[in-house]
Design a protein around this motif. Sequence first.
Motif, PDB file in Angstrom:
ATOM      1  N   ASP A   1       0.823  -1.213   0.000  1.00 39.09           N
ATOM      2  CA  ASP A   1       0.000   0.000   0.000  1.00 39.09           C
ATOM      3  C   ASP A   1       0.858   1.265   0.000  1.00 39.09           C
ATOM      4  OD1 ASP A   1      -2.266  -1.597   0.122  1.00 39.09           O
ATOM      5  OD2 ASP A   1      -2.345  -1.543   2.301  1.00 39.09           O
ATOM      6  N   GLY A   2       1.911   1.271   0.811  1.00 36.45           N
ATOM      7  CA  GLY A   2       2.747   2.460   0.891  1.00 36.45           C
ATOM      8  C   GLY A   2       3.426   2.775  -0.424  1.00 36.45           C
ATOM      9  N   LEU A   3       3.919   1.746  -1.103  1.00 35.52           N
ATOM     10  CA  LEU A   3       4.570   1.958  -2.388  1.00 35.52           C
ATOM     11  C   LEU A   3       3.572   2.477  -3.418  1.00 35.52           C
ATOM     12  CD1 LEU A   3       6.574   0.114  -0.805  1.00 35.52           C
ATOM     13  CD2 LEU A   3       7.156  -0.935  -2.989  1.00 35.52           C
ATOM     14  N   ARG A   4       2.374   1.884  -3.414  1.00 34.15           N
ATOM     15  CA  ARG A   4       1.344   2.316  -4.368  1.00 34.15           C
ATOM     16  C   ARG A   4       0.958   3.773  -4.138  1.00 34.15           C
ATOM     17  NH1 ARG A   4      -3.772   2.806  -3.303  1.00 34.15           N
ATOM     18  NH2 ARG A   4      -3.656   1.450  -1.461  1.00 34.15           N
ATOM     19  N   LEU A   5       0.736   4.143  -2.885  1.00 36.89           N
ATOM     20  CA  LEU A   5       0.338   5.515  -2.581  1.00 36.89           C
ATOM     21  C   LEU A   5       1.439   6.505  -2.965  1.00 36.89           C
ATOM     22  CD1 LEU A   5      -1.327   4.864   0.887  1.00 36.89           C
ATOM     23  CD2 LEU A   5      -2.508   5.703  -1.162  1.00 36.89           C
ATOM     24  N   ALA A   6       2.677   6.149  -2.628  1.00 32.36           N
ATOM     25  CA  ALA A   6       3.790   7.048  -2.936  1.00 32.36           C
ATOM     26  C   ALA A   6       3.981   7.202  -4.438  1.00 32.36           C
ATOM     27  CB  ALA A   6       5.067   6.529  -2.283  1.00 32.36           C
ATOM     28  N   GLN A   7       3.851   6.112  -5.159  1.00 33.18           N
ATOM     29  CA  GLN A   7       4.002   6.200  -6.616  1.00 33.18           C
ATOM     30  C   GLN A   7       2.928   7.081  -7.236  1.00 33.18           C
ATOM     31  OE1 GLN A   7       4.313   1.893  -7.720  1.00 33.18           O
ATOM     32  NE2 GLN A   7       6.221   2.524  -8.699  1.00 33.18           N
ATOM     33  N   SER A   8       1.761   7.132  -6.609  1.00 36.12           N
ATOM     34  CA  SER A   8       0.681   7.951  -7.161  1.00 36.12           C
ATOM     35  C   SER A   8       0.995   9.442  -7.128  1.00 36.12           C
ATOM     36  CB  SER A   8      -0.626   7.683  -6.393  1.00 36.12           C
ATOM     37  OG  SER A   8      -0.592   8.280  -5.098  1.00 36.12           O
TER      38      SER A   8
ATOM     39  N   ALA B   1       6.616   9.180  -6.579  1.00 37.91           N
ATOM     40  CA  ALA B   1       7.770   8.646  -5.854  1.00 37.91           C
ATOM     41  C   ALA B   1       8.543   7.635  -6.688  1.00 37.91           C
ATOM     42  CB  ALA B   1       7.311   7.988  -4.553  1.00 37.91           C
ATOM     43  N   ALA B   2       9.826   7.519  -6.380  1.00 34.26           N
ATOM     44  CA  ALA B   2      10.703   6.564  -7.057  1.00 34.26           C
ATOM     45  C   ALA B   2      10.903   5.329  -6.177  1.00 34.26           C
ATOM     46  CB  ALA B   2      12.056   7.207  -7.347  1.00 34.26           C
ATOM     47  N   ILE B   3      10.988   4.171  -6.826  1.00 36.88           N
ATOM     48  CA  ILE B   3      11.310   2.925  -6.132  1.00 36.88           C
ATOM     49  C   ILE B   3      12.812   2.692  -6.267  1.00 36.88           C
ATOM     50  CG2 ILE B   3      10.900   0.450  -6.000  1.00 36.88           C
ATOM     51  CD1 ILE B   3       8.457   2.121  -5.309  1.00 36.88           C
TER      52      ILE B   3
ATOM     53  N   LEU C   1      10.861   2.395  -1.181  1.00 40.13           N
ATOM     54  CA  LEU C   1      10.843   3.770  -1.660  1.00 40.13           C
ATOM     55  C   LEU C   1      12.210   4.416  -1.475  1.00 40.13           C
ATOM     56  CD1 LEU C   1       7.409   4.829  -0.160  1.00 40.13           C
ATOM     57  CD2 LEU C   1       7.914   4.449  -2.586  1.00 40.13           C
ATOM     58  N   SER C   2      12.601   5.189  -2.450  1.00 40.79           N
ATOM     59  CA  SER C   2      13.839   5.958  -2.358  1.00 40.79           C
ATOM     60  C   SER C   2      13.615   7.123  -1.397  1.00 40.79           C
ATOM     61  CB  SER C   2      14.227   6.477  -3.741  1.00 40.79           C
ATOM     62  OG  SER C   2      15.427   7.205  -3.684  1.00 40.79           O
ATOM     63  N   THR C   3      14.523   7.271  -0.425  1.00 40.04           N
ATOM     64  CA  THR C   3      14.400   8.349   0.555  1.00 40.04           C
ATOM     65  C   THR C   3      15.747   9.008   0.786  1.00 40.04           C
ATOM     66  OG1 THR C   3      14.893   7.033   2.525  1.00 40.04           O
ATOM     67  CG2 THR C   3      12.604   7.038   1.773  1.00 40.04           C
ATOM     68  N   ASP C   4      15.711  10.157   1.467  1.00 39.55           N
ATOM     69  CA  ASP C   4      16.951  10.773   1.907  1.00 39.55           C
ATOM     70  C   ASP C   4      17.192  10.419   3.374  1.00 39.55           C
ATOM     71  OD1 ASP C   4      15.328  12.423   3.463  1.00 39.55           O
ATOM     72  OD2 ASP C   4      15.770  14.260   2.346  1.00 39.55           O
ATOM     73  N   ALA C   5      18.208  11.022   3.976  1.00 39.43           N
ATOM     74  CA  ALA C   5      18.601  10.661   5.340  1.00 39.43           C
ATOM     75  C   ALA C   5      17.580  11.091   6.385  1.00 39.43           C
ATOM     76  CB  ALA C   5      19.965  11.268   5.664  1.00 39.43           C
ATOM     77  N   ASN C   6      16.615  11.923   6.011  1.00 38.31           N
ATOM     78  CA  ASN C   6      15.543  12.310   6.926  1.00 38.31           C
ATOM     79  C   ASN C   6      14.250  11.574   6.608  1.00 38.31           C
ATOM     80  OD1 ASN C   6      16.895  14.216   8.628  1.00 38.31           O
ATOM     81  ND2 ASN C   6      16.961  15.607   6.863  1.00 38.31           N
TER      82      ASN C   6
ATOM     83  N   LEU D   1      11.720  10.414  -2.100  1.00 33.70           N
ATOM     84  CA  LEU D   1      12.254  11.118  -3.263  1.00 33.70           C
ATOM     85  C   LEU D   1      11.433  10.805  -4.510  1.00 33.70           C
ATOM     86  CD1 LEU D   1      16.077  10.467  -2.704  1.00 33.70           C
ATOM     87  CD2 LEU D   1      14.659  12.359  -1.843  1.00 33.70           C
ATOM     88  N   GLY D   2      11.324  11.793  -5.373  1.00 32.49           N
ATOM     89  CA  GLY D   2      10.625  11.610  -6.628  1.00 32.49           C
ATOM     90  C   GLY D   2      11.556  11.068  -7.699  1.00 32.49           C
ATOM     91  N   GLY D   3      11.020  10.889  -8.870  1.00 36.63           N
ATOM     92  CA  GLY D   3      11.811  10.368  -9.976  1.00 36.63           C
ATOM     93  C   GLY D   3      12.975  11.257 -10.353  1.00 36.63           C
ATOM     94  N   ASP D   4      12.904  12.546  -9.987  1.00 35.67           N
ATOM     95  CA  ASP D   4      13.997  13.477 -10.277  1.00 35.67           C
ATOM     96  C   ASP D   4      15.043  13.504  -9.174  1.00 35.67           C
ATOM     97  OD1 ASP D   4      12.545  14.677  -8.274  1.00 35.67           O
ATOM     98  OD2 ASP D   4      12.188  16.567  -9.340  1.00 35.67           O
ATOM     99  N   GLY D   5      14.859  12.639  -8.156  1.00 39.03           N
ATOM    100  CA  GLY D   5      15.816  12.586  -7.057  1.00 39.03           C
ATOM    101  C   GLY D   5      15.600  13.641  -5.991  1.00 39.03           C
TER     102      GLY D   5
END
Length: 564
Positions: free
Chosen positions: A301-308, A311-313, A505-510, A514-518
């Motif tokens: 669910d989290g991946l699906r929501l973020a991709q909507s 978000a980048a995997i 999901l791709s994230t930063d240190a906080n 992150l989106g597809g553009d990083g």
Amino acid sequence: MRTEVQDVDLLVIGGGVAGLTAALVAAIEGLSVLVCEKTSQLGGTAATSAGTVWIPGSRQSERAGLADPVVRAHHYLAAEIDTDSGADLRDAFLATGPRVLEYLAEHTCVSFVPAARHPDYHDQHAGAAIGGRALVARPFDGRELGPDFARVRPPMSHMMVLGGMSVSKDDIAPLLRPLASRAALRHVLTLLARHARDRLRHPRGTRLVMGNALIARLLLSLRQRGVDPLMGVTVRELHQEGGRVTGATLTQAGRGDWRVRARLGVVLACGGFGHAPEWRQRLLPAAAQTHSLLFEGNTGDGLRLAQSVGAAIDESAHRTPAFWVPVSVLRQASGEVQRFPHFALDRAKPGLIAVDASGRRFVNEGDSYHDFVLAMLNASPRPAVPAHLICDARFLHRYGLGLVRPGAWRLGPYLRAGYLHRAPTLGALAAQLGIDPAGLRVTVSRHNGFAHTGVDLDFGKGSSELNRFNGDPEHTPNPCVGPIAAAPFYAVTVWPGDAGTSVGLSTDANARVLGGDGQPIQGLYAGGADMASIMRGRYPGPGVTLGPALVFAWRAVMHALGQR
């Protein structure tokens, strides 16, 4: 009809360790927080786990005489993880971990005990530790939760004893040998008396240990802060304004849909993709898609929501997309399926080998559960899937095998179900398993020679701290290598099982997603298995999924606080 609108500072989606921790930290910091769980119980996969967190350099360990400078953990992870991917997140994790443990100890009833001996999994690497980095939640009295006790997801039924008594690793030895000492007998009698009283009022024992204790402590701490997790809530969609995630539409039976406006953001902590068929087929090896130990509610669910919301995997640089454990499978006549995880109780003990279809060994049986399955998947000339754990009558009686407990005398149900195999000779056992009998006989003969010398020339079983930790210290000359000679002979078949996911999901240190553009998607955070693992498919030690879950939940909330 006008849609109900609810305003909060932070919306947390998911009731596992990461979600409950994020909600708890938010409440401590004075934020209004709503935490939602789509099922009827809290805890997810963590509730059925050992509840161990891997956090080097903690004050708890230092006070216990197990000082562990964080720089040593840096060296260890540098040797373990041969990629720069996620390096900044690992640095943040190591820098923040001790502080998070102190924070929880100061403000909540979430309390951990460092293990004096719980080795990192690869002691050949510089910086590996024997103890101090793995911490376990203190046992908890579930009666303190009152009616909320029913909201804690129980351990797997076959991981409890006497119809619902939870046991920790420290309980096993006294329960198996209660007359070994006065202390052992006293410990067992105390456990049994407590459990007998519990069963007069509760459907299971209220002495909670390991993952159950961790979830219960988080829940009690939340309730003390006035936070009441909502159950049976599904997230329909995330909302964005000007590129920032500002809330979500939720739905709940009996209430219908309502909109939540989250001033500081949304935290996704839905447990990853463990039971999402499309993700499993896409990411997991074909030989490892069938058996999962993950919570059934972890459906991506989290991946699906973020991709909507763009978000980048992060699926690059992961050595493997999941964290593995060998599982044996018992299919009951009723149709119920029990999956037993072979973490540590049998594989490292003396007198057991694992073989493939040729009857040959392919792995050091005492290595970590993750490494064992990687060896299954990467065996040559073909994967060792399934593999077979072979032992004799003496081993079965002393140590047990999978679901068959030590000293068990009623073997009939396991034999009739085809879970346990028994034969008077190794050749007959091989025939039952459909493996090469000549290969098995040669393998056992060679292994028995190693048992005599105490040196496993083929795979080095017993040569590492982890092997010896899970072996039998009373067996000499090698606590992990013993003969297979006392007929009848037994076997249990094991398959690759996933106990966690690395891709996420791709994230930063906080923990910002992150989106597809990083670039960070403002107002959106991820934790737990929704966040790509900082270990990138490597498994350096016990608790490397729950440790980061705690730390990055804390970091997410602290970053959100800075947005006020």
